[in-house]
Design an enzyme around this catalytic site. Structure first.
Site, PDB file in Angstrom:
ATOM      1  N   SER A   1       0.830  -1.212   0.000  1.00 39.14           N
ATOM      2  CA  SER A   1       0.000   0.000   0.000  1.00 39.14           C
ATOM      3  C   SER A   1       0.855   1.249   0.000  1.00 39.14           C
ATOM      4  CB  SER A   1      -0.901   0.011   1.235  1.00 39.14           C
ATOM      5  OG  SER A   1      -0.104   0.207   2.388  1.00 39.14           O
ATOM      6  N   LYS A   2       0.265   2.315  -0.524  1.00 37.36           N
ATOM      7  CA  LYS A   2       0.969   3.595  -0.582  1.00 37.36           C
ATOM      8  C   LYS A   2       1.306   4.065   0.838  1.00 37.36           C
ATOM      9  CE  LYS A   2       0.463   8.323  -2.400  1.00 37.36           C
ATOM     10  NZ  LYS A   2       0.942   9.012  -1.212  1.00 37.36           N
ATOM     11  N   ARG A   3       0.338   3.879   1.723  1.00 42.39           N
ATOM     12  CA  ARG A   3       0.520   4.353   3.100  1.00 42.39           C
ATOM     13  C   ARG A   3       1.747   3.686   3.738  1.00 42.39           C
ATOM     14  NH1 ARG A   3      -1.183   2.760   7.880  1.00 42.39           N
ATOM     15  NH2 ARG A   3      -2.140   0.954   6.936  1.00 42.39           N
TER      16      ARG A   3
END
Ligand code: GLU
Length: 511
Positions: free
Chosen positions: A267-269
């Site tokens: 995920s980007k996060r």
């Protein structure tokens, strides 16, 4: 594999956001497979979800694919015999095909309002269950299966809102298909709901548009992410209802890309926290003012990045890791794609880049360096020599500039700690004698500089290790780096002499 059919694969992204490296890996595998079998790669833009449309996302996909060297044989840009290649431009086609399913009983009209469905969902959830529109309950709901033909005709005539739903089998059955990565896969028809295929606003949903297009575009292999595996039984039913089972494509569902720890989808996060991007190219979205860095902007070479990406979920059965695009094409095989999720490893990505820098000819790297603003006023020959000396020590090409300022100007500061460590009472004397010898050398190249230092050390009965560190500090200001005689030869005699003089003067205050 059914090799009687020409291989036609498609990459079918939805422009609902900027393409993540998982999407690019799908495009890459489609490309490798198509090329390996002298087939065709189609780019189809699946833009039926207009609410989630992100401006610029299609261009981003094209740019990212072009950056890594994926070429489409057919696309909205290059065209082709099966266009248009944007689903928003094919709505008349879906209208025609949904009519076929409505006619042959493969689909039915549903008139339930969004509110009534929401209520059902809530009441089921309150009772600890979940609501699915399917064979078990559709005969209690508001649709063309429960209303008379006249009522339905009247509702349609009055322009009532409707959806068209897939009619899953009345009798539960096992739906089995072959997946080239996973082998035989079976779902029970009772697990599938009567998915919406089409809406009265004239837009199809993903499932209808995807299957109709794969059929009409004569796609032989559907290669896509694992998240679509559970949609496949539904698609198998659609092929059956349309009477297209004989030419149904072969499926291959690719493993998920996982966060470095192996937990959860990449995920980007998570990547932001760890300081690496999940996007091939940097982007910014004016509408949401979000933005992200990209692998390209970090300094990854496209061939290194492609090589890394190809190995996220596939290998050729050996320990081999370095492959050019042509070698990937020759070696790629869907059957060797892994079933288990692929853990993303940013250090590995950097390792690939370092390997590519090492293996790229100096002339090509020089050409790239010449595009940088730091190259202004620098000679090509000088840069070529310098990058040849430094490329083995870099992860990214831009680090060249940071690591080699002393090649272009005399050091302004010195690593004092290293200097104190290497300084002996006779160091100044040795350096100035060496300087004199450098001035006398008939030729000032790396080999003669090296020989000169060796001879001096032998004569004075001292170790090279007593001479090299202070000399390096005098010339570069820092403790480590490429071969010192090569550095000396590159910056040339006049500069070497000047720097030794400078150092001997400046160091008095440092020691
Ligand atoms: N439009 C879907 C996506 O965004 C395509 C899935 C498929 O390849 O069937 O991933």
């Amino acid at each position: 594999m059914n090799l009687l059919r020409p291989v036609r694969t498609r990459y079918a992204p939805s422009p609902t956001g900027f393409q993540h490296i998982g999407g690019l890996r799908t495009a890459l595998y489609c490309y490798l497979f198509a090329k390996k079998h002298q087939g065709t790669l189609v780019l189809r833009i699946e833009d039926t979800d207009q609410k989630r449309y992100v401006a610029g996302a299609e261009q981003y996909i094209l740019d990212a694919c072009q950056w890594v060297g994926i070429e489409f044989d057919e696309s909205p840009i290059v065209g082709g015999a099966f266009g248009p290649y944007r689903q928003s431009e094919r709505r008349h086609i879906y209208k025609e095909y949904i009519a076929i399913l409505l006619q042959n009983g493969g689909a039915y009209y549903a008139f339930d309002s969004a509110e009534s469905l929401e209520q059902l969902r809530q009441s089921h959830e309150a009772a600890g269950g979940s609501f699915t529109y399917n064979a078990l309950n559709r005969l209690q709901l508001n649709n063309s299966l429960t209303r008379s033909a006249d009522e339905v005709a009247e509702l349609l005539r009055k322009g009532a809102d409707y959806t068209v739903r897939l009619k899953t089998p009345e009798q539960p059955e096992a739906i089995t298909f072959y997946d080239q990565v996973r082998g035989e896969v079976t779902f029970q028809s009772s697990e599938i709901d009567d998915k919406v295929l089409y809406k009265s606003d004239g837009w199809p949903t993903y499932h209808l548009a995807n299957v109709v297009d794969d059929h009409l575009m004569q796609i032989s292999h559907v290669v896509r992410g694992e998240e679509w595996l559970s949609s496949t039984p539904l698609h198998v039913l659609l092929y059956r209802y349309f009477g297209w089972s004989d030419t149904m494509p072969q499926f291959a569902h690719l493993p998920l890309l996982l966060n470095p720890g192996g937990r959860g989808k990449l995920s980007k996060r998570h990547a932001d926290q760890l300081g690496f991007p999940v996007f091939p190219l940097a982007w910014s979205n004016a509408a949401t003012s979000e933005s992200s860095n990209g692998f390209r902007e970090m300094g990854f070479r496209p061939a290194a990045f492609t090589n890394f990406l190809a190995l996220l979920g596939w290998n050729d059965g050996s320990e081999r890791e370095i492959f050019s695009m042509d070698e990937l094409i020759a070696a790629f095989d869907l059957e060797r794609v892994h079933k288990a999720g692929a853990k993303f490893d940013f250090d590995k990505a950097k390792w690939f880049n370092a390997q590519y820098l090492k293996n790229t000819p100096d002339e090509i790297l020089t050409e790239d360096l010449l595009h940088d603003k730091q190259a202004q006023g620098k000679s090509r020959a000088f840069l070529q020599e310098a990058i040849g000396m430094y490329k083995d020590r870099l992860t990214f090409l831009h680090e060249f500039w940071e690591n080699t300022t002393f090649l272009f100007e005399a050091p302004k500061t010195y690593d004092t700690e290293a200097l104190r460590k290497s300084w002996k009472d006779d160091t100044a004397e040795h350096l100035s004698q060496l300087k004199n010898r450098f001035e006398q050398l008939p030729v000032f190249d790396a080999a003669s500089v090296e020989q000169c230092i060796k001879d001096y050390a032998a004569e004075k009965n001292i170790k090279m290790g007593a001479l090299m560190p202070p000399l390096r500090l005098a010339l570069t200001g820092i403790g480590g780096g490429a071969s010192l005689p090569h550095i000396a030869a590159l910056i040339e005699r006049f500069e070497v002499v000047k720097r030794i003089d400078n150092a001997l003067q400046n160091w008095q205050n440092l020691l």
